[in-house]
Design a protein around this motif. Structure first.
Motif, short mmCIF file in Angstrom:
data_model
loop_
_atom_site.label_atom_id
_atom_site.label_comp_id
_atom_site.label_asym_id
_atom_site.label_seq_id
_atom_site.Cartn_x
_atom_site.Cartn_y
_atom_site.Cartn_z
N SER A 224 0.82 -1.19 0.00
CA SER A 224 0.00 0.00 0.00
C SER A 224 0.86 1.25 0.00
N ASP A 225 0.46 2.24 -0.81
CA ASP A 225 1.12 3.54 -0.70
C ASP A 225 0.17 4.55 -0.07
N VAL A 226 -0.89 4.04 0.54
CA VAL A 226 -1.85 4.94 1.20
C VAL A 226 -1.17 5.80 2.28
N PRO A 227 -0.26 5.24 3.12
CA PRO A 227 0.39 6.10 4.11
C PRO A 227 1.10 7.31 3.49
N LEU A 228 1.77 7.07 2.33
CA LEU A 228 2.45 8.17 1.66
C LEU A 228 1.46 9.22 1.19
N ARG A 229 0.37 8.74 0.59
CA ARG A 229 -0.62 9.68 0.08
C ARG A 229 -1.32 10.38 1.23
N PHE A 230 -1.48 9.67 2.33
CA PHE A 230 -2.11 10.26 3.50
C PHE A 230 -1.32 11.48 3.98
N VAL A 231 0.02 11.36 3.91
CA VAL A 231 0.86 12.49 4.32
C VAL A 231 0.55 13.72 3.48
N SER A 232 0.45 13.53 2.15
CA SER A 232 0.20 14.71 1.32
C SER A 232 -1.23 15.23 1.51
N TYR A 233 -2.19 14.33 1.65
CA TYR A 233 -3.56 14.81 1.91
C TYR A 233 -3.58 15.65 3.18
N PHE A 234 -2.89 15.16 4.19
CA PHE A 234 -2.90 15.85 5.45
C PHE A 234 -2.22 17.21 5.31
N GLY A 235 -1.15 17.24 4.50
CA GLY A 235 -0.44 18.50 4.23
C GLY A 235 -1.38 19.49 3.57
N PHE A 236 -2.13 19.05 2.56
CA PHE A 236 -3.08 19.93 1.87
C PHE A 236 -4.13 20.45 2.86
N PHE A 237 -4.61 19.55 3.67
CA PHE A 237 -5.66 19.90 4.62
C PHE A 237 -5.16 20.98 5.59
N THR A 238 -3.96 20.77 6.16
CA THR A 238 -3.46 21.75 7.14
C THR A 238 -3.13 23.07 6.44
N SER A 239 -2.61 23.03 5.18
CA SER A 239 -2.33 24.28 4.47
C SER A 239 -3.62 25.04 4.25
N ALA A 240 -4.66 24.33 3.83
CA ALA A 240 -5.95 24.99 3.58
C ALA A 240 -6.44 25.64 4.87
N ALA A 241 -6.34 24.92 5.97
CA ALA A 241 -6.79 25.47 7.25
C ALA A 241 -5.95 26.69 7.61
N ALA A 242 -4.64 26.63 7.32
CA ALA A 242 -3.76 27.75 7.65
C ALA A 242 -4.13 28.99 6.84
N ILE A 243 -4.47 28.79 5.54
CA ILE A 243 -4.85 29.92 4.69
C ILE A 243 -6.13 30.57 5.22
N VAL A 244 -7.10 29.75 5.59
CA VAL A 244 -8.35 30.28 6.14
C VAL A 244 -8.04 31.09 7.40
N TYR A 245 -7.20 30.52 8.24
CA TYR A 245 -6.87 31.19 9.50
C TYR A 245 -6.16 32.52 9.22
N ALA A 246 -5.23 32.51 8.23
CA ALA A 246 -4.49 33.73 7.89
C ALA A 246 -5.47 34.82 7.43
N LEU A 247 -6.44 34.43 6.59
CA LEU A 247 -7.44 35.40 6.12
C LEU A 247 -8.19 35.99 7.30
N VAL A 248 -8.56 35.13 8.23
CA VAL A 248 -9.29 35.60 9.41
C VAL A 248 -8.44 36.60 10.19
N VAL A 249 -7.17 36.25 10.38
CA VAL A 249 -6.27 37.12 11.14
C VAL A 249 -6.14 38.48 10.45
N VAL A 250 -5.93 38.46 9.11
CA VAL A 250 -5.79 39.70 8.34
C VAL A 250 -7.08 40.51 8.45
N GLY A 251 -8.21 39.85 8.34
CA GLY A 251 -9.52 40.51 8.47
C GLY A 251 -9.64 41.22 9.81
#
Ligand code: UDP
Ligand code: MG
Length: 319
Positions: A224-251
């Motif tokens: 299985s390469d699911v663990p590897l892909r899981f890492v990148s999914y998780f990376g995307f998820f946290t980046s997306a959350a960080a961008i939302v948070y940054a927008l909120v902070v700037v607002g």
């Protein structure tokens, strides 16, 4: 020769004789006096296992003793036995009588029905700790979810394989071997038969917790390469959350409002740093696991080394 029975053994000196005493009558009955060979693989035992095997070779016909140069581990010892086996079909079993030899008759019946792989499914397991039962149960279900190959649950290496399956294994030179997965991957017609797993006859398990973990990680990363892909999914998820948070902070800044935790920013910063640090280390660890495997594979060392191969005198007449 119809059937080879391969038994990898590591420190099983008191199990060799009882195993043969039970196995030989079963084989004689199932395939006749000369229809089988028993391939005992000594996986670098530090006790008298090799001597016990040599004794068995004196008392029984058709016994082959393979002595490896050191301890290579269960899966590689099994591989050595399977590769040297000459039978038309090959059965792999443990040497501690946890796998009842009597089941081989049923394997053969299925094999004659035209199945290429007959694997034994554990209905119950005697003499195992609650912890082992629980972790094993979990492991088989996790690996089933993570892989595209359908690996049957609660199934060990006790199985019969036809010649073409054995040849397919021989052509798979990977060294972190998860045999039960590899056999499933081969395909053809496969079927399970249920059995109740006995207690180990004597000695202790050669799979303590650390080895079990290693085996589980090998199984998952082999299939299985699911663990590897899981890492990148998780990376995307946290980046997306960080961008939302940054927008909120700037607002908040733009409208001169105080974001939640503005005055006590230290706690949220530390939490974010620790969390992201942890996530990154896990990610690197998972990537490292796969890179380690690539490194092992490119070295291209032999899977195992054989010190000697001996046969009972009757078997020696054969090529
Ligand atoms: N074994 C081996 N090499 C090893 C560890 C185990 O050949 O490094 C053999 C062992 O002698 C036995 C089989 O693999 O015949 C299964 O091991 P064990 O019974 O200890 O595992 P468990 O049944 O506890 O999972
Ligand atoms: Mg066992």
């Amino acid at each position: 020769m119809l059937l080879s029975v391969v038994v990898p053994m590591y420190n099983e000196e008191h199990n060799v004789a009882p195993l043969l005493a039970r196995l030989v009558p079963v084989l004689r009955k199932a395939v006749g006096e000369d229809g089988y060979e028993i391939v005992l693989v000594n996986d670098g035992s530090s006790d008298g296992t090799l001597a016990s095997m040599r004794e068995a070779m004196e008392s029984y016909a058709h016994v082959v003793v393979i002595d490896l140069s050191r301890n290579f581990g269960h899966q590689l010892a099994a591989t050595a036995g399977i590769e040297l086996a000459q039978g038309e079909a090959v059965t792999l079993m443990d040497g501690d009588l946890q796998d009842p030899p009597e089941l081989i008759a049923e394997f053969l019946a299925r094999y004659r029905d035209g199945y290429d792989v007959v694997y034994a499914v554990r209905r119950t397991r005697k003499g195992e700790s609650f912890f082992k039962l629980l972790t094993a149960r979990l492991f088989y279900r996790i690996i089933k979810r993570l892989t595209k190959v359908s690996i049957p649950v609660d199934t060990g290496d006790f199985r019969l394989m036809s010649r073409r399956v054995v040849e397919a294994l021989r052509r798979s030179p990977e060294r972190h071997r998860f045999l039960r997965g590899m056999v499933s991957w081969v395909g053809y017609r496969q079927i399970g038969v249920e059995y109740d797993r006995d207690e180990r006859l004597s000695g202790v398990t050669k799979y303590p917790f650390t080895k079990m973990m290693r085996f589980a990680i090998d199984g998952i990363t082999s299939f299985s390469d699911v663990p590897l892909r899981f890492v990148s999914y998780f990376g995307f998820f946290t980046s997306a959350a960080a961008i939302v948070y940054a927008l909120v902070v700037v607002g908040f800044k733009l409208f001169s409002l105080h974001p939640p935790g503005y005055t006590r920013g230290w706690a949220s910063t530390i939490v974010a740093v620790l969390f992201l640090g942890g996530v990154q280390l896990i990610g690197i660890g998972i990537v490292g696991e796969y890179i380690g495997r690539i490194y092992d594979e490119v070295k291209g060392r032999p899977l195992y080394l054989i010190r000697s191969v001996d046969r009972s005198s009757e078997a020696r007449l054969e090529p």
